[in-house]
Design an enzyme around this catalytic site. Structure first.
Site, PDB file in Angstrom:
ATOM      1  N   ASN A   9       0.707  -1.259   0.107  1.00 31.87           N
ATOM      2  CA  ASN A   9      -0.072   0.111   0.059  1.00 31.87           C
ATOM      3  C   ASN A   9       0.770   1.243  -0.048  1.00 31.87           C
ATOM      4  O   ASN A   9       1.735   1.457   1.097  1.00 31.87           O
ATOM      5  CB  ASN A   9      -0.759  -0.098   1.247  1.00 31.87           C
ATOM      6  CG  ASN A   9      -1.799   1.329   1.499  1.00 31.87           C
ATOM      7  OD1 ASN A   9      -1.861   2.191   0.546  1.00 31.87           O
ATOM      8  ND2 ASN A   9      -2.343   1.391   2.502  1.00 31.87           N
ATOM      9  N   TRP A  10       1.052   1.920  -1.298  1.00 31.15           N
ATOM     10  CA  TRP A  10       1.994   3.019  -1.100  1.00 31.15           C
ATOM     11  C   TRP A  10       1.420   4.293  -0.838  1.00 31.15           C
ATOM     12  O   TRP A  10       2.094   5.145  -0.293  1.00 31.15           O
ATOM     13  CB  TRP A  10       2.209   3.328  -2.869  1.00 31.15           C
ATOM     14  CG  TRP A  10       3.007   2.164  -3.439  1.00 31.15           C
ATOM     15  CD1 TRP A  10       3.730   1.066  -2.893  1.00 31.15           C
ATOM     16  CD2 TRP A  10       3.500   1.962  -4.593  1.00 31.15           C
ATOM     17  NE1 TRP A  10       4.298   0.194  -3.523  1.00 31.15           N
ATOM     18  CE2 TRP A  10       4.200   1.027  -4.832  1.00 31.15           C
ATOM     19  CE3 TRP A  10       3.364   2.739  -5.797  1.00 31.15           C
ATOM     20  CZ2 TRP A  10       4.928   0.402  -6.128  1.00 31.15           C
ATOM     21  CZ3 TRP A  10       3.870   2.354  -6.994  1.00 31.15           C
ATOM     22  CH2 TRP A  10       4.735   1.332  -7.214  1.00 31.15           C
ATOM     23  N   LYS A  11       0.042   4.317  -0.209  1.00 26.50           N
ATOM     24  CA  LYS A  11      -0.584   5.443   0.393  1.00 26.50           C
ATOM     25  C   LYS A  11      -0.304   6.725  -0.403  1.00 26.50           C
ATOM     26  O   LYS A  11      -0.241   6.754  -1.682  1.00 26.50           O
ATOM     27  CB  LYS A  11      -0.268   5.784   2.065  1.00 26.50           C
ATOM     28  CG  LYS A  11      -0.217   4.491   2.586  1.00 26.50           C
ATOM     29  CD  LYS A  11      -0.177   4.564   4.238  1.00 26.50           C
ATOM     30  CE  LYS A  11      -0.183   3.285   4.733  1.00 26.50           C
ATOM     31  NZ  LYS A  11      -0.277   3.468   6.212  1.00 26.50           N
ATOM     32  N   HIS A  95      -9.700   0.963   4.331  1.00 21.13           N
ATOM     33  CA  HIS A  95      -8.634   1.389   5.265  1.00 21.13           C
ATOM     34  C   HIS A  95      -8.763   2.067   6.363  1.00 21.13           C
ATOM     35  O   HIS A  95      -9.498   3.179   6.204  1.00 21.13           O
ATOM     36  CB  HIS A  95      -7.345   1.841   4.381  1.00 21.13           C
ATOM     37  CG  HIS A  95      -6.044   1.781   5.114  1.00 21.13           C
ATOM     38  ND1 HIS A  95      -5.572   2.800   5.687  1.00 21.13           N
ATOM     39  CD2 HIS A  95      -4.992   0.977   4.692  1.00 21.13           C
ATOM     40  CE1 HIS A  95      -4.435   2.401   6.244  1.00 21.13           C
ATOM     41  NE2 HIS A  95      -3.979   1.451   5.561  1.00 21.13           N
ATOM     42  N   GLU A  97      -7.176   4.514   7.621  1.00 22.33           N
ATOM     43  CA  GLU A  97      -6.915   5.898   7.425  1.00 22.33           C
ATOM     44  C   GLU A  97      -8.128   6.678   6.803  1.00 22.33           C
ATOM     45  O   GLU A  97      -8.505   7.670   6.882  1.00 22.33           O
ATOM     46  CB  GLU A  97      -5.647   6.177   6.475  1.00 22.33           C
ATOM     47  CG  GLU A  97      -4.541   6.068   7.471  1.00 22.33           C
ATOM     48  CD  GLU A  97      -3.169   5.374   6.722  1.00 22.33           C
ATOM     49  OE1 GLU A  97      -3.123   5.330   5.505  1.00 22.33           O
ATOM     50  OE2 GLU A  97      -2.275   4.876   7.360  1.00 22.33           O
ATOM     51  N   GLU A 167      -5.750  -5.398  10.209  1.00 24.62           N
ATOM     52  CA  GLU A 167      -4.726  -4.242  10.550  1.00 24.62           C
ATOM     53  C   GLU A 167      -5.141  -3.593  11.735  1.00 24.62           C
ATOM     54  O   GLU A 167      -5.884  -2.582  11.863  1.00 24.62           O
ATOM     55  CB  GLU A 167      -4.567  -3.204   9.467  1.00 24.62           C
ATOM     56  CG  GLU A 167      -4.349  -3.924   7.963  1.00 24.62           C
ATOM     57  CD  GLU A 167      -3.689  -2.474   7.147  1.00 24.62           C
ATOM     58  OE1 GLU A 167      -2.616  -2.763   6.701  1.00 24.62           O
ATOM     59  OE2 GLU A 167      -4.468  -1.547   6.729  1.00 24.62           O
ATOM     60  N   GLY A 173       2.029   2.251  10.819  1.00 28.07           N
ATOM     61  CA  GLY A 173       2.945   3.198  10.556  1.00 28.07           C
ATOM     62  C   GLY A 173       3.624   3.549  11.871  1.00 28.07           C
ATOM     63  O   GLY A 173       4.333   4.493  11.986  1.00 28.07           O
ATOM     64  N   SER A 213       2.998  -2.247  10.261  1.00 30.11           N
ATOM     65  CA  SER A 213       4.459  -2.355  10.482  1.00 30.11           C
ATOM     66  C   SER A 213       5.043  -3.902  10.228  1.00 30.11           C
ATOM     67  O   SER A 213       6.174  -4.343  11.109  1.00 30.11           O
ATOM     68  CB  SER A 213       4.673  -1.965  12.033  1.00 30.11           C
ATOM     69  OG  SER A 213       4.440  -0.742  12.400  1.00 30.11           O
ATOM     70  N   GLY A 234       2.619  -1.125   4.355  1.00 30.36           N
ATOM     71  CA  GLY A 234       2.920   0.303   3.898  1.00 30.36           C
ATOM     72  C   GLY A 234       4.295   0.594   3.775  1.00 30.36           C
ATOM     73  O   GLY A 234       4.989   0.409   2.800  1.00 30.36           O
ATOM     74  N   GLY A 235       4.784   1.323   4.916  1.00 32.44           N
ATOM     75  CA  GLY A 235       6.019   1.810   4.872  1.00 32.44           C
ATOM     76  C   GLY A 235       7.094   0.942   3.948  1.00 32.44           C
ATOM     77  O   GLY A 235       7.866   1.361   3.301  1.00 32.44           O
TER      78      GLY A 235
HETATM   79  P1  PGA Z   1       2.607   0.092   7.762  1.00 30.90           P
HETATM   80  O1  PGA Z   1       1.307   0.427   7.037  1.00 30.90           O
HETATM   81  O2  PGA Z   1       3.283  -1.045   7.294  1.00 30.90           O
HETATM   82  O3  PGA Z   1       3.357   1.483   7.225  1.00 30.90           O
HETATM   83  O4  PGA Z   1       2.473   0.254   9.342  1.00 30.90           O
HETATM   84  C1  PGA Z   1       0.432  -0.589   6.653  1.00 30.90           C
HETATM   85  C2  PGA Z   1      -1.120  -0.323   6.081  1.00 30.90           C
HETATM   86  O5  PGA Z   1      -1.667   0.769   6.228  1.00 30.90           O
HETATM   87  O6  PGA Z   1      -1.527  -1.004   5.398  1.00 30.90           O
END
Ligand code: PGA
Length: 251
Positions: A9-11, A95, A97, A167, A173, A213, A234-235
């Site tokens: 997930n590149w956000k 998601h 967010e 998640e 994050g 994470s 994500g990251g």
């Molecule tokens: P993260 O994000 O790996 O940076 O914790 C995961 C996500 O939001 O899908």
């Protein structure tokens, strides 16, 4: 039995050129991997740029959101048909967010999942409890509400393509990954809800990804848990080398 899925997930990162550079780095590092489904989810504007770069790789393309109407006066929205047109096969829905910052609810998530399925997109349906909910002992209550709300009204056949991503919000994050035991416990619970909603067969088939994470050094332990079928990253998906080593967790 359940083919693992590793999704990036590149956000809100990566312009066209940056995305192309990342694919150029990633593709050779995951070449030949056929025991894991690999998915990347860039921003909408980058989607149409990637199919040419992904040709000849086994990497699939996901959007990060979708609207439930096909077309109309809905300024700023993108429909399932438009995502398909841009080359996406998957779409992340609900998601945390989006739930937290953009007013997404179990009801809007449900409409989006139905629209995505109708439009032949594979939903990656996200759920997860906040830290407050976990500390209050409400984790299972929240997960059950999210799963039932998000999947309400689907038949077992309609549900079949859906991928679920657990998640925990407190792990996204933050560098604070759920322990293998915490993740396994939540995944087993979610699989049980699917069994009660649909059937044991549906529950046995559904892929449930862990997100929050995930890094090259913790993916292996997570993936060793019987009910964890992949990761939403994500990251660590923003660099080719780290994402590739997560994809290759089994080697
Ligand atoms: P993260 O994000 O790996 O940076 O914790 C995961 C996500 O939001 O899908």
């Amino acid at each position: 039995m359940r083919k693992p899925v590793i999704a990036g997930n590149w956000k809100l990162y990566k312009t066209k050129d940056e995305a192309l550079a990342l694919i150029e780095e990633l593709a050779p590092l995951v070449a030949g991997v056929d025991n894991v489904e690999i998915v990347v989810a860039p921003v909408f504007t980058v989607l149409p740029t990637l199919p040419a770069a992904l040709a000849g790789t086994s990497i699939s393309l996901a959007a990060q959101d979708v609207f439930w109407e096909e077309e109309g006066a809905f300024t700023g929205e993108v429909s399932p048909r438009m995502l398909l047109d841009a080359g996406a096969s998957h779409v992340i829905i609900g998601h945390s967010e989006r739930r937290q910052y953009f007013g997404e609810t179990d009801q809007t998530v449900n409409k989006k999942i139905k629209a995505a399925l109708k439009g032949a997109l594979v939903p990656i349906f996200c759920i997860g409890e906040t830290l407050d909910a976990r500390e209050a002992g409400d984790t299972f209550k929240v997960l059950e509400r999210q799963v039932r709300g998000g999947l309400e009204g689907l038949t077992e056949t309609q549900f079949a393509p859906v991928i679920i991503a657990y998640e925990p919000v407190w792990a996204i994050g933050t560098g604070k990954v759920a322990t293998d035991e915490q993740a396994q416990e939540a995944h087993a619970f979610v699989r049980g809800v699917v069994a009660r909603m649909f059937s044991k067969a549906a529950a046995d088939k559904v892929r449930i990804l862990y997100g929050g994470s995930v890094k090259p050094d913790n993916v292996k332990g997570l993936m060793a848990s019987p009910d964890i079928d992949g990761a939403l990253v994500g990251g660590a998906s923003l660099k080719g080398a780290s994402f590739a080593s997560i994809v290759r967790y089994g080697e």
